[in-house]
Design an enzyme around this catalytic site. Structure first.
Site, PDB file in Angstrom:
ATOM      1  N   TYR A   1       3.027  47.437  10.413  1.00 20.05           N
ATOM      2  CA  TYR A   1       4.221  48.119  10.915  1.00 20.05           C
ATOM      3  C   TYR A   1       5.390  48.031   9.932  1.00 20.05           C
ATOM      4  O   TYR A   1       6.316  48.830   9.999  1.00 20.05           O
ATOM      5  CB  TYR A   1       4.632  47.547  12.271  1.00 20.05           C
ATOM      6  CG  TYR A   1       3.598  47.796  13.347  1.00 20.05           C
ATOM      7  CD1 TYR A   1       3.428  49.064  13.888  1.00 20.05           C
ATOM      8  CD2 TYR A   1       2.778  46.771  13.798  1.00 20.05           C
ATOM      9  CE1 TYR A   1       2.459  49.305  14.853  1.00 20.05           C
ATOM     10  CE2 TYR A   1       1.814  47.005  14.773  1.00 20.05           C
ATOM     11  CZ  TYR A   1       1.665  48.273  15.294  1.00 20.05           C
ATOM     12  OH  TYR A   1       0.702  48.512  16.241  1.00 20.05           O
TER      13      TYR A   1
ATOM     14  N   LYS B   1      -7.070  40.231  23.875  1.00 13.00           N
ATOM     15  CA  LYS B   1      -8.379  40.078  23.249  1.00 13.00           C
ATOM     16  C   LYS B   1      -8.757  38.605  23.169  1.00 13.00           C
ATOM     17  O   LYS B   1      -7.907  37.754  22.907  1.00 13.00           O
ATOM     18  CB  LYS B   1      -8.370  40.700  21.847  1.00 13.00           C
ATOM     19  CG  LYS B   1      -8.302  42.226  21.873  1.00 13.00           C
ATOM     20  CD  LYS B   1      -8.421  42.811  20.489  1.00 13.00           C
ATOM     21  CE  LYS B   1      -8.440  44.337  20.536  1.00 13.00           C
ATOM     22  NZ  LYS B   1      -8.560  44.934  19.193  1.00 13.00           N
TER      23      LYS B   1
ATOM     24  N   ARG C   1       2.256  51.837  22.157  1.00  7.20           N
ATOM     25  CA  ARG C   1       2.211  50.449  21.668  1.00  7.20           C
ATOM     26  C   ARG C   1       2.733  50.382  20.230  1.00  7.20           C
ATOM     27  O   ARG C   1       3.521  49.502  19.884  1.00  7.20           O
ATOM     28  CB  ARG C   1       0.775  49.935  21.755  1.00  7.20           C
ATOM     29  CG  ARG C   1       0.548  48.525  21.228  1.00  7.20           C
ATOM     30  CD  ARG C   1      -0.877  48.096  21.590  1.00  7.20           C
ATOM     31  NE  ARG C   1      -1.379  47.007  20.786  1.00  7.20           N
ATOM     32  CZ  ARG C   1      -1.174  45.709  21.051  1.00  7.20           C
ATOM     33  NH1 ARG C   1      -0.432  45.355  22.082  1.00  7.20           N
ATOM     34  NH2 ARG C   1      -1.695  44.774  20.283  1.00  7.20           N
TER      35      ARG C   1
ATOM     36  N   HIS D   1      -1.977  54.060  22.995  1.00  7.96           N
ATOM     37  CA  HIS D   1      -1.801  53.186  21.837  1.00  7.96           C
ATOM     38  C   HIS D   1      -0.638  53.628  20.960  1.00  7.96           C
ATOM     39  O   HIS D   1      -0.033  52.806  20.272  1.00  7.96           O
ATOM     40  CB  HIS D   1      -3.096  53.125  21.012  1.00  7.96           C
ATOM     41  CG  HIS D   1      -3.420  51.742  20.534  1.00  7.96           C
ATOM     42  ND1 HIS D   1      -3.758  50.704  21.390  1.00  7.96           N
ATOM     43  CD2 HIS D   1      -3.431  51.213  19.290  1.00  7.96           C
ATOM     44  CE1 HIS D   1      -3.976  49.610  20.683  1.00  7.96           C
ATOM     45  NE2 HIS D   1      -3.781  49.897  19.420  1.00  7.96           N
TER      46      HIS D   1
ATOM     47  N   HIS E   1      -1.341  39.812  18.620  1.00 13.65           N
ATOM     48  CA  HIS E   1      -2.171  39.835  17.413  1.00 13.65           C
ATOM     49  C   HIS E   1      -2.533  38.409  17.000  1.00 13.65           C
ATOM     50  O   HIS E   1      -1.660  37.543  16.948  1.00 13.65           O
ATOM     51  CB  HIS E   1      -1.429  40.503  16.259  1.00 13.65           C
ATOM     52  CG  HIS E   1      -1.336  41.987  16.393  1.00 13.65           C
ATOM     53  ND1 HIS E   1      -0.417  42.745  15.704  1.00 13.65           N
ATOM     54  CD2 HIS E   1      -2.064  42.873  17.131  1.00 13.65           C
ATOM     55  CE1 HIS E   1      -0.576  44.019  16.016  1.00 13.65           C
ATOM     56  NE2 HIS E   1      -1.569  44.116  16.877  1.00 13.65           N
TER      57      HIS E   1
END
Length: 305
Positions: free
Chosen positions: A286, A180, A254, A251, A277
């Site tokens: 997580y 991203k 992931r 995802h 991230h």
């Protein structure tokens, strides 16, 4: 809204086009993100058109009516929150460009969203997924590589489909990817993925290309690179073949990648870097999974609770 209405709005409001160009050129946003911004702005400007409201004269009361309409149309809280963030960013852009004198959307707060614990695979589900037995056709080997790399690298599906041959370092078992914001990072894969990757590169990919050329790792019919949608379909097919009873998206693999790393002692900062991230807080979700597992292990095994 039909396609004609959408084009009419985009043509009439050139500020939207300027904003989208700003996101692409200055902010380095991905095409997927820019498309989502465009969709939210078209939705908003369609509402302004229907209610004969000028964008620079909208009031807080009219904004509340707009958000209420989104809610009545059964838009989820996360969708409404995204809509608010997009419109606020658009008005901030207009403010910097001197096209408006104040950003009333800066007064609008995003709705509080419940923290969702990411779905991930259990150890038994992982074993079942990788029990997938291919028939050794070029498509089978390619599909096996897809699940191996999704699980081994934690790549987003959009990153996976954009892997080019030049991005792969076979000697170091690593892949360079753009995440991203076009932020570059390096991800790694292990021996299982390495074995399938070499088989795919040496045998299957050449057959799939049928004497054509492509820079991309994953190709399909007519030598065209696979889409995100096709990757999801392939994963659905594999899940069905191995008998897993619930939907597994790319995802989820992931999420499973991150959970497995943390459960096996990886530090949060390393997982943050591997996932790409920007903020550590995004990765911290997580830790809720690992905390729940630790609590269960304690309650299951502690004799004096």
């Amino acid at each position: 809204m039909n396609l004609g209405q959408k084009h009419q709005i985009l043509k009439k409001y050139q500020d939207i086009e300027l904003f989208l160009k700003y996101l692409k050129i200055t902010r380095n946003y991905t095409e997927n993100t820019i498309t989502s911004y465009e969709q939210e702005l078209v939705k908003y400007f369609n509402y302004l058109e229907e209610n004969q409201i000028k964008k620079e004269q909208i009031t807080k009361e009219e904004i509340r009516k707009y958000l209420k309409k989104l809610d009545q149309n059964k838009q989820g809280k996360s969708t409404i929150s995204h809509n608010i963030s997009v419109i606020r960013a658009f008005y901030n852009f207009l403010l910097r460009e001197g096209k408006i004198t104040k950003n009333i959307w800066s007064l609008i707060k995003n709705p509080k969203l419940p923290k969702k614990i990411p779905n991930f695979l259990t150890t038994m589900e992982i074993e079942k997924l990788f029990s997938y037995q291919e028939n050794q056709t070029p498509y089978d080997i390619r599909n096996r590589l897809i699940i191996e790399l999704l699980f081994a690298t934690g790549l987003r599906v959009s990153e996976l489909v954009n892997i080019k041959l030049q991005d792969i370092d076979l000697a170091n078992r690593s892949i360079r990817t753009l995440g991203k914001g076009k932020k570059e990072r390096i991800v790694y894969y292990g021996e299982y993925a390495e074995e399938v990757l070499k088989k795919y590169l040496n045998e299957s990919r050449t057959k799939l290309l049928s004497q054509k050329k492509s820079d991309y790792l994953f190709v399909g019919k007519n030598s065209i690179k696979l889409t995100r949608e096709r990757i999801s379909e392939i994963l659905d097919e594999i899940v069905k073949k191995v008998g897993l009873q619930h939907h597994i998206s790319p995802h989820v693999l992931r999420h499973t990648f991150a959970t497995q790393l943390l459960n096996n002692g990886a530090d949060l900062r390393s997982v943050q870097e591997l996932l790409g991230h920007e903020n550590l807080s995004t990765t911290q979700i997580y830790t809720h999974i690992t905390s729940d597992q630790l609590r269960k292990a304690y309650l299951d095994n502690m004799p004096r609770k």
